[in-house]
Design a protein around this motif. Structure first.
Motif, PDB file in Angstrom:
ATOM      1  N   LYS A 150      34.514  33.128  44.674  1.00 57.15           N
ATOM      2  CA  LYS A 150      33.676  33.057  43.470  1.00 57.15           C
ATOM      3  C   LYS A 150      33.514  34.427  42.822  1.00 57.15           C
ATOM      4  CE  LYS A 150      31.463  28.943  45.207  1.00 57.15           C
ATOM      5  NZ  LYS A 150      30.334  28.401  45.971  1.00 57.15           N
ATOM      6  N   THR A 151      33.451  35.477  43.635  1.00 55.39           N
ATOM      7  CA  THR A 151      33.363  36.827  43.090  1.00 55.39           C
ATOM      8  C   THR A 151      34.645  37.197  42.351  1.00 55.39           C
ATOM      9  OG1 THR A 151      31.819  37.478  44.835  1.00 55.39           O
ATOM     10  CG2 THR A 151      32.977  39.252  43.664  1.00 55.39           C
ATOM     11  N   LEU A 152      35.792  36.885  42.948  1.00 57.03           N
ATOM     12  CA  LEU A 152      37.072  37.150  42.271  1.00 57.03           C
ATOM     13  C   LEU A 152      37.175  36.357  40.971  1.00 57.03           C
ATOM     14  CD1 LEU A 152      39.476  37.200  45.355  1.00 57.03           C
ATOM     15  CD2 LEU A 152      38.822  39.152  43.926  1.00 57.03           C
ATOM     16  N   LYS A 153      36.725  35.118  40.983  1.00 56.21           N
ATOM     17  CA  LYS A 153      36.761  34.298  39.769  1.00 56.21           C
ATOM     18  C   LYS A 153      35.816  34.848  38.705  1.00 56.21           C
ATOM     19  CE  LYS A 153      38.591  30.092  41.804  1.00 56.21           C
ATOM     20  NZ  LYS A 153      38.399  28.660  42.083  1.00 56.21           N
ATOM     21  N   SER A 154      34.692  35.429  39.132  1.00 55.94           N
ATOM     22  CA  SER A 154      33.779  36.036  38.155  1.00 55.94           C
ATOM     23  C   SER A 154      34.439  37.237  37.473  1.00 55.94           C
ATOM     24  CB  SER A 154      32.469  36.451  38.812  1.00 55.94           C
ATOM     25  OG  SER A 154      32.606  37.621  39.581  1.00 55.94           O
ATOM     26  N   ILE A 155      35.210  38.005  38.238  1.00 54.37           N
ATOM     27  CA  ILE A 155      35.917  39.153  37.661  1.00 54.37           C
ATOM     28  C   ILE A 155      36.955  38.681  36.655  1.00 54.37           C
ATOM     29  CG2 ILE A 155      37.495  41.075  38.173  1.00 54.37           C
ATOM     30  CD1 ILE A 155      35.984  41.272  40.923  1.00 54.37           C
ATOM     31  N   LEU A 156      37.703  37.645  37.025  1.00 56.14           N
ATOM     32  CA  LEU A 156      38.696  37.100  36.086  1.00 56.14           C
ATOM     33  C   LEU A 156      38.021  36.624  34.806  1.00 56.14           C
ATOM     34  CD1 LEU A 156      40.949  35.062  38.550  1.00 56.14           C
ATOM     35  CD2 LEU A 156      41.577  37.159  37.326  1.00 56.14           C
ATOM     36  N   GLU A 157      36.913  35.915  34.960  1.00 57.56           N
ATOM     37  CA  GLU A 157      36.159  35.406  33.801  1.00 57.56           C
ATOM     38  C   GLU A 157      35.649  36.557  32.940  1.00 57.56           C
ATOM     39  OE1 GLU A 157      34.594  32.541  31.332  1.00 57.56           O
ATOM     40  OE2 GLU A 157      35.590  32.026  33.209  1.00 57.56           O
ATOM     41  N   PHE A 158      35.096  37.576  33.576  1.00 61.39           N
ATOM     42  CA  PHE A 158      34.567  38.731  32.860  1.00 61.39           C
ATOM     43  C   PHE A 158      35.656  39.412  32.030  1.00 61.39           C
ATOM     44  CE2 PHE A 158      33.483  43.273  32.620  1.00 61.39           C
ATOM     45  CZ  PHE A 158      32.251  43.186  31.996  1.00 61.39           C
ATOM     46  N   LYS A 159      36.862  39.482  32.587  1.00 59.48           N
ATOM     47  CA  LYS A 159      37.978  40.126  31.891  1.00 59.48           C
ATOM     48  C   LYS A 159      38.653  39.213  30.867  1.00 59.48           C
ATOM     49  CE  LYS A 159      39.124  43.586  35.323  1.00 59.48           C
ATOM     50  NZ  LYS A 159      40.212  44.268  36.000  1.00 59.48           N
ATOM     51  N   GLY A 160      38.156  37.976  30.738  1.00 54.09           N
ATOM     52  CA  GLY A 160      38.691  37.067  29.733  1.00 54.09           C
ATOM     53  C   GLY A 160      39.907  36.272  30.178  1.00 54.09           C
ATOM     54  N   ASN A 161      40.190  36.285  31.465  1.00 56.29           N
ATOM     55  CA  ASN A 161      41.325  35.526  31.987  1.00 56.29           C
ATOM     56  C   ASN A 161      40.903  34.095  32.290  1.00 56.29           C
ATOM     57  OD1 ASN A 161      43.157  37.791  32.101  1.00 56.29           O
ATOM     58  ND2 ASN A 161      41.956  38.514  33.821  1.00 56.29           N
ATOM     59  N   SER A 162      41.866  33.203  32.302  1.00 58.95           N
ATOM     60  CA  SER A 162      41.564  31.829  32.684  1.00 58.95           C
ATOM     61  C   SER A 162      41.366  31.758  34.198  1.00 58.95           C
ATOM     62  CB  SER A 162      42.684  30.883  32.246  1.00 58.95           C
ATOM     63  OG  SER A 162      43.891  31.231  32.880  1.00 58.95           O
ATOM     64  N   ILE A 163      40.576  30.797  34.622  1.00 59.38           N
ATOM     65  CA  ILE A 163      40.262  30.636  36.037  1.00 59.38           C
ATOM     66  C   ILE A 163      41.152  29.541  36.612  1.00 59.38           C
ATOM     67  CG2 ILE A 163      38.446  30.165  37.722  1.00 59.38           C
ATOM     68  CD1 ILE A 163      37.985  32.664  35.941  1.00 59.38           C
ATOM     69  N   PRO A 164      42.086  29.921  37.492  1.00 58.12           N
ATOM     70  CA  PRO A 164      42.948  28.894  38.095  1.00 58.12           C
ATOM     71  C   PRO A 164      42.161  28.044  39.092  1.00 58.12           C
ATOM     72  CG  PRO A 164      43.402  31.036  39.062  1.00 58.12           C
ATOM     73  CD  PRO A 164      42.408  31.261  37.965  1.00 58.12           C
ATOM     74  N   LYS A 165      42.544  26.799  39.206  1.00 58.29           N
ATOM     75  CA  LYS A 165      41.887  25.895  40.161  1.00 58.29           C
ATOM     76  C   LYS A 165      42.597  25.995  41.497  1.00 58.29           C
ATOM     77  CE  LYS A 165      40.047  22.918  36.694  1.00 58.29           C
ATOM     78  NZ  LYS A 165      39.233  21.752  36.538  1.00 58.29           N
ATOM     79  N   ILE A 166      42.428  27.159  42.107  1.00 58.02           N
ATOM     80  CA  ILE A 166      43.039  27.430  43.414  1.00 58.02           C
ATOM     81  C   ILE A 166      41.995  28.070  44.317  1.00 58.02           C
ATOM     82  CG2 ILE A 166      45.390  27.715  42.520  1.00 58.02           C
ATOM     83  CD1 ILE A 166      44.910  30.758  42.723  1.00 58.02           C
ATOM     84  N   HIS A 167      42.282  28.117  45.598  1.00 56.53           N
ATOM     85  CA  HIS A 167      41.358  28.708  46.560  1.00 56.53           C
ATOM     86  C   HIS A 167      41.979  29.895  47.295  1.00 56.53           C
ATOM     87  CE1 HIS A 167      38.750  25.339  45.822  1.00 56.53           C
ATOM     88  NE2 HIS A 167      39.754  24.528  46.065  1.00 56.53           N
ATOM     89  N   SER A 168      43.208  30.248  46.961  1.00 55.82           N
ATOM     90  CA  SER A 168      43.906  31.337  47.631  1.00 55.82           C
ATOM     91  C   SER A 168      43.336  32.682  47.197  1.00 55.82           C
ATOM     92  CB  SER A 168      45.401  31.276  47.310  1.00 55.82           C
ATOM     93  OG  SER A 168      46.033  32.464  47.741  1.00 55.82           O
ATOM     94  N   LEU A 169      42.718  33.383  48.149  1.00 55.43           N
ATOM     95  CA  LEU A 169      42.176  34.699  47.832  1.00 55.43           C
ATOM     96  C   LEU A 169      43.265  35.680  47.441  1.00 55.43           C
ATOM     97  CD1 LEU A 169      39.430  35.069  50.600  1.00 55.43           C
ATOM     98  CD2 LEU A 169      39.215  34.136  48.287  1.00 55.43           C
ATOM     99  N   ASN A 170      44.414  35.600  48.113  1.00 53.91           N
ATOM    100  CA  ASN A 170      45.527  36.489  47.773  1.00 53.91           C
ATOM    101  C   ASN A 170      45.982  36.282  46.349  1.00 53.91           C
ATOM    102  OD1 ASN A 170      45.654  37.753  50.267  1.00 53.91           O
ATOM    103  ND2 ASN A 170      47.091  36.273  51.102  1.00 53.91           N
ATOM    104  N   THR A 171      46.102  35.045  45.921  1.00 52.94           N
ATOM    105  CA  THR A 171      46.545  34.748  44.569  1.00 52.94           C
ATOM    106  C   THR A 171      45.495  35.179  43.545  1.00 52.94           C
ATOM    107  OG1 THR A 171      47.854  32.886  45.363  1.00 52.94           O
ATOM    108  CG2 THR A 171      47.343  32.907  43.025  1.00 52.94           C
ATOM    109  N   LEU A 172      44.237  34.927  43.832  1.00 55.60           N
ATOM    110  CA  LEU A 172      43.167  35.313  42.905  1.00 55.60           C
ATOM    111  C   LEU A 172      43.089  36.832  42.791  1.00 55.60           C
ATOM    112  CD1 LEU A 172      40.410  32.784  43.984  1.00 55.60           C
ATOM    113  CD2 LEU A 172      41.574  32.864  41.768  1.00 55.60           C
ATOM    114  N   PHE A 173      43.307  37.534  43.898  1.00 62.93           N
ATOM    115  CA  PHE A 173      43.263  38.981  43.879  1.00 62.93           C
ATOM    116  C   PHE A 173      44.380  39.546  43.022  1.00 62.93           C
ATOM    117  CE2 PHE A 173      44.176  43.209  45.656  1.00 62.93           C
ATOM    118  CZ  PHE A 173      42.941  43.820  45.440  1.00 62.93           C
TER     119      PHE A 173
END
Length: 64
Positions: free
Chosen positions: A41-64
């Motif tokens: 959720k923290t990684l997704k918040s960073i993506l959201e803050f930067k204006g990126n779309s949020i993928p519907k995945i749970h892989s921390l490596n991919t989100l990072f």
């Protein structure tokens, strides 16, 4: 409240859960699950803050 703040609020709930659950040895796997959720959720918040779309995945490596 902005969406990235919602992600961080949800992550904080997971962290609070971990702090409670970690005291019980038989709940270690549940504490680990909530730890993973807080990081996700923290990684997704960073993506959201930067204006990126949020993928519907749970892989921390991919989100990072």
């Amino acid at each position: 409240m902005k969406m990235f703040e919602e992600w961080l609020k949800a992550a904080k709930i997971d962290i609070d859960s971990v702090e409670y659950l970690i005291r019980a040895d038989h709940l270690t796997s549940t504490a680990a699950f909530h730890s993973q959720q807080a990081i996700e959720k923290t990684l997704k918040s960073i993506l959201e803050f930067k204006g990126n779309s949020i993928p519907k995945i749970h892989s921390l490596n991919t989100l990072f």
